[in-house]
Design a protein around this motif. Structure first.
Motif, PDB file in Angstrom:
ATOM      1  N   ASN A 390       0.826  -1.198   0.000  1.00 16.99           N
ATOM      2  CA  ASN A 390       0.000   0.000   0.000  1.00 16.99           C
ATOM      3  C   ASN A 390       0.867   1.256   0.000  1.00 16.99           C
ATOM      4  O   ASN A 390       2.056   1.227   0.349  1.00 16.99           O
ATOM      5  CB  ASN A 390      -0.909  -0.017   1.237  1.00 16.99           C
ATOM      6  N   TYR A 391       0.236   2.369  -0.397  1.00 19.80           N
ATOM      7  CA  TYR A 391       0.945   3.646  -0.342  1.00 19.80           C
ATOM      8  C   TYR A 391       1.308   3.981   1.105  1.00 19.80           C
ATOM      9  O   TYR A 391       0.669   3.546   2.054  1.00 19.80           O
ATOM     10  CB  TYR A 391       0.072   4.759  -0.911  1.00 19.80           C
ATOM     11  N   ARG A 392       2.345   4.794   1.232  1.00 22.30           N
ATOM     12  CA  ARG A 392       2.795   5.199   2.553  1.00 22.30           C
ATOM     13  C   ARG A 392       1.901   6.325   3.075  1.00 22.30           C
ATOM     14  O   ARG A 392       1.540   7.258   2.348  1.00 22.30           O
ATOM     15  CB  ARG A 392       4.245   5.667   2.497  1.00 22.30           C
ATOM     16  N   ARG A 393       1.538   6.218   4.358  1.00 22.51           N
ATOM     17  CA  ARG A 393       0.710   7.237   4.988  1.00 22.51           C
ATOM     18  C   ARG A 393       1.608   8.307   5.597  1.00 22.51           C
ATOM     19  O   ARG A 393       2.551   8.007   6.332  1.00 22.51           O
ATOM     20  CB  ARG A 393      -0.165   6.617   6.065  1.00 22.51           C
ATOM     21  N   SER A 437       0.606  -0.019  -4.805  1.00 25.16           N
ATOM     22  CA  SER A 437      -0.685   0.520  -5.216  1.00 25.16           C
ATOM     23  C   SER A 437      -1.483   0.889  -3.980  1.00 25.16           C
ATOM     24  O   SER A 437      -1.257   0.353  -2.886  1.00 25.16           O
ATOM     25  CB  SER A 437      -1.460  -0.498  -6.063  1.00 25.16           C
ATOM     26  N   GLN A 438      -2.415   1.792  -4.173  1.00 25.58           N
ATOM     27  CA  GLN A 438      -3.271   2.216  -3.072  1.00 25.58           C
ATOM     28  C   GLN A 438      -4.375   1.187  -2.859  1.00 25.58           C
ATOM     29  O   GLN A 438      -5.032   0.755  -3.815  1.00 25.58           O
ATOM     30  CB  GLN A 438      -3.878   3.591  -3.364  1.00 25.58           C
ATOM     31  N   PHE A 439      -4.568   0.777  -1.610  1.00 27.02           N
ATOM     32  CA  PHE A 439      -5.590  -0.207  -1.295  1.00 27.02           C
ATOM     33  C   PHE A 439      -6.962   0.452  -1.318  1.00 27.02           C
ATOM     34  O   PHE A 439      -7.132   1.587  -0.875  1.00 27.02           O
ATOM     35  CB  PHE A 439      -5.346  -0.825   0.089  1.00 27.02           C
ATOM     36  N   ALA A 440      -7.921  -0.288  -1.837  1.00 29.27           N
ATOM     37  CA  ALA A 440      -9.318   0.164  -1.817  1.00 29.27           C
ATOM     38  C   ALA A 440      -9.970  -0.421  -0.573  1.00 29.27           C
ATOM     39  O   ALA A 440     -10.371  -1.584  -0.546  1.00 29.27           O
ATOM     40  CB  ALA A 440     -10.047  -0.284  -3.076  1.00 29.27           C
TER      41      ALA A 440
END
Length: 569
Positions: A390-393, A437-440
């Motif tokens: 996932n993308y980094r927050r 990728s960004q998680f949905a």
């Protein structure tokens, strides 16, 4: 103001009589209300019944009921007779006491069939009883599985023979009745097959058939492999291997990206073939001086060529030599015996020709390599791993959360870590794909806390309290609204109270402070009373009326008392 005084004598308070039929009806009504109250009270005192045993066989059910009656334990049956109910506070005690008696037996008879053998039983009957007992014991063991409701086992045991060609292996059939919504996996079916096969002598597992209540064949009498050619043990090994790789990959990446921000999947191509290889390799011949000598043999011979064989041919030459004699005075060597003291002259000997031969044999080792290779089962042929990160927050100073993709350096680090964790081997053809990728994420539904009035414990307590409140309310209603009025009517108190009320109404109303009669008086239920007087029909009002009547008309009071005394007689 004048008032009319009513005579409260014997017809008013004493010796009130009812007709025979009305009094009988009142007595029946009182008895009926009392019976209803007793029934409601007994219903409230009934214990709560719970299931003791369910789905028991008829034989076991009869034995259990007989034991309960012997122990004086109240019991009842559920709708349809599928379960036996006993009071909730005695369930576990009764179960333990019945278990001590061997109940329930499960509907299948085991080796207890052999306990009461009759005298004179034939060998055939003994064999049949033994087979029935073995079938019952196996059925009991199978029924201990959580998904199995009932089981039946059929054994086909052929007669033994002294001839090998006539010997047959026994077979077994197992019929299972599963609970609704339950099923057995391959491992459980295999366990049942091996349980039956291990309990019967000379029964191979492939001769055991397992069928469920729908007629589906659960046991595989073939090679035990599925459509992909793998048996359950091999499939379990492949699944465990893949899950281990996934766990290792996620555990090593999670500290970098955080929990629930990485997902991995792995596919392992496992080779379960078993192979052995033997190889012999011969190298080209080398120089003799560079080769190892295996064995060496040499021999040398020398022959002298002397005169040939001589002598007179014939039988005389073939005679054995005569025994030798030694003279007392032997001539000196080389002396002529004919001439004493003369030395004999030795004749000259010509040289003897000789021949010499040499033989040498040398054996060298031949280069040879013998290699035996045995490939074990379960070797990994190829691994394929896919990882999604996932993308980094990131949180800005304002507290807003933003998601940003990973940098190339971070992706490279994650890729190298995953290769090390999975055991990447390029020669083997392994494949790895790491995607950022960004998680949905779906919004999580927050389950509200269950209100206290909806909790099972609260509902159960409310039911108990409500039952007792209902019982108390019904009892109070029956007593105050039915039983008590009936008893008062039966004793005549209601009629006396009515007559007293009329007499009190006939009394003169007291005057007000200014001498007027209606300034501080009012009419209550048709009776003129003072506003500050207590309510009618109360003890204080009756006492006040009696005092006023005694002051105003003592003769009437005396007559009433006289009638009371005469009525009691």
């Amino acid at each position: 103001m004048s008032a009319t005084v009513v005579d409260r004598g014997a017809p008013l308070l004493g010796n009130l009589r009812f007709p025979g039929g009305q009094k009988l009806l009142l007595l029946l009504g009182v008895a009926l209300v009392a019976a209803i109250m007793a029934g409601v009270w007994m219903w409230g005192q009934q214990p709560d019944y719970k299931i003791l045993f369910a789905n028991v066989a008829d034989r076991d059910g009869g034995a259990i009921v007989a034991a309960l009656e012997q122990m004086n334990v109240p019991h009842r049956y559920s709708e349809g007779g599928g379960a036996i109910l006993v009071p909730a506070d005695k369930v576990y005690d009764v179960r333990l006491r019945l278990a001590a008696q061997g109940l329930p037996k499960g509907g299948n008879l085991g080796f207890e069939l052999l306990e009461n053998q009759k005298l004179g039983t034939s060998q055939f009957l003994e064999q049949v009883n033994y087979q029935r007992a073995l079938e019952g014991e196996l059925a009991r063991s199978i029924q201990t599985l959580s998904a199995v409701q009932g089981a039946r086992v059929h054994l086909a045991m052929p007669k033994s023979s002294v001839f090998v060609r006539d010997q047959q292996k026994p077979t077994a059939s197992v019929l299972l009745s599963l609970f609704q919504g339950r099923s057995l996996d391959r491992a459980q079916v295999s366990a049942i097959v091996h349980l039956v096969g291990s309990s019967v002598p000379d029964l191979p597992p492939q001769n055991v058939t397992v069928v469920d209540q729908t007629g589906a064949l659960l046991s595989d009498t073939g090679n035990g492999a599925d459509a992909g050619g793998l048996d359950p043990a091999q499939l379990k090994y492949v699944h465990a291997l893949q899950m281990d790789i996934i766990k290792r990959v996620e555990s090593i990446v999670t500290p970098m990206v955080g929990a629930d921000n990485v997902h991995a999947e792995a596919t392992a191509d496992v080779d379960f073939s078993h192979s052995e290889q033997a190889v012999e390799v011969y190298k080209p011949n080398q120089q003799p001086d560079a080769m190892a000598i295996r064995s060496q043999q040499s021999s040398e011979s020398q022959n002298a060529n002397g005169a040939g064989a001589g002598g007179v041919p014939g039988a005389l030459s073939n005679q054995p030599p005569s025994p030798s004699t030694a003279p007392i005075n032997a001539p000196a060597p080389g002396a002529n015996p004919a001439v004493p003291g003369a030395a004999a002259s030795a004749p000259a000997t010509p040289p003897v020709p000789t021949s010499t031969g040499k033989d040498s044999t040398v054996n060298y080792e031949v280069d040879k390599t013998v290699r035996y290779t045995q490939q074990p089962k379960g070797g990994i042929k190829r691994l394929t791993v896919a990882v999604v990160v996932n993308y980094r927050r990131e949180i800005d100073p304002a507290g807003k959360v933003t998601l940003k993709p990973l940098t190339e350096t971070e992706k490279t680090q994650i890729t190298e870590l995953v290769k090390q964790a999975m055991g990447f081997n390029a020669d083997r053809g392994d494949s790895l794909n790491v995607v950022n990728s960004q998680f949905a994420r779906e919004p999580r539904e927050t389950v509200p806390a269950l209100p206290i009035w909806k909790q099972p414990e609260t509902l159960q307590t409310g039911k108990e309290v409500g039952r007792y409140v209902l019982i108390g309310g019904v009892l109070c209603y029956l007593f105050f609204w039915h039983l008590r009025p009936m008893l008062r009517r039966l004793s005549g108190k209601d009629a006396q109270d009515a007559q007293d009320a009329k007499a009190m109404a006939a009394l003169p109303a007291p005057a007000g402070e200014d001498g007027a009669a209606g300034e501080k008086t009012e009419i209550r239920d048709g009776v003129l009373v003072r506003k500050d007087d207590p309510p009618p029909n109360s003890y204080l009002a009756n006492l006040t009326a009696a005092k006023q009547l005694a002051k105003s008309d003592p003769k009437v009071v005396a007559s009433v008392v006289k009638n009371w005394i005469g009525g009691n007689d």
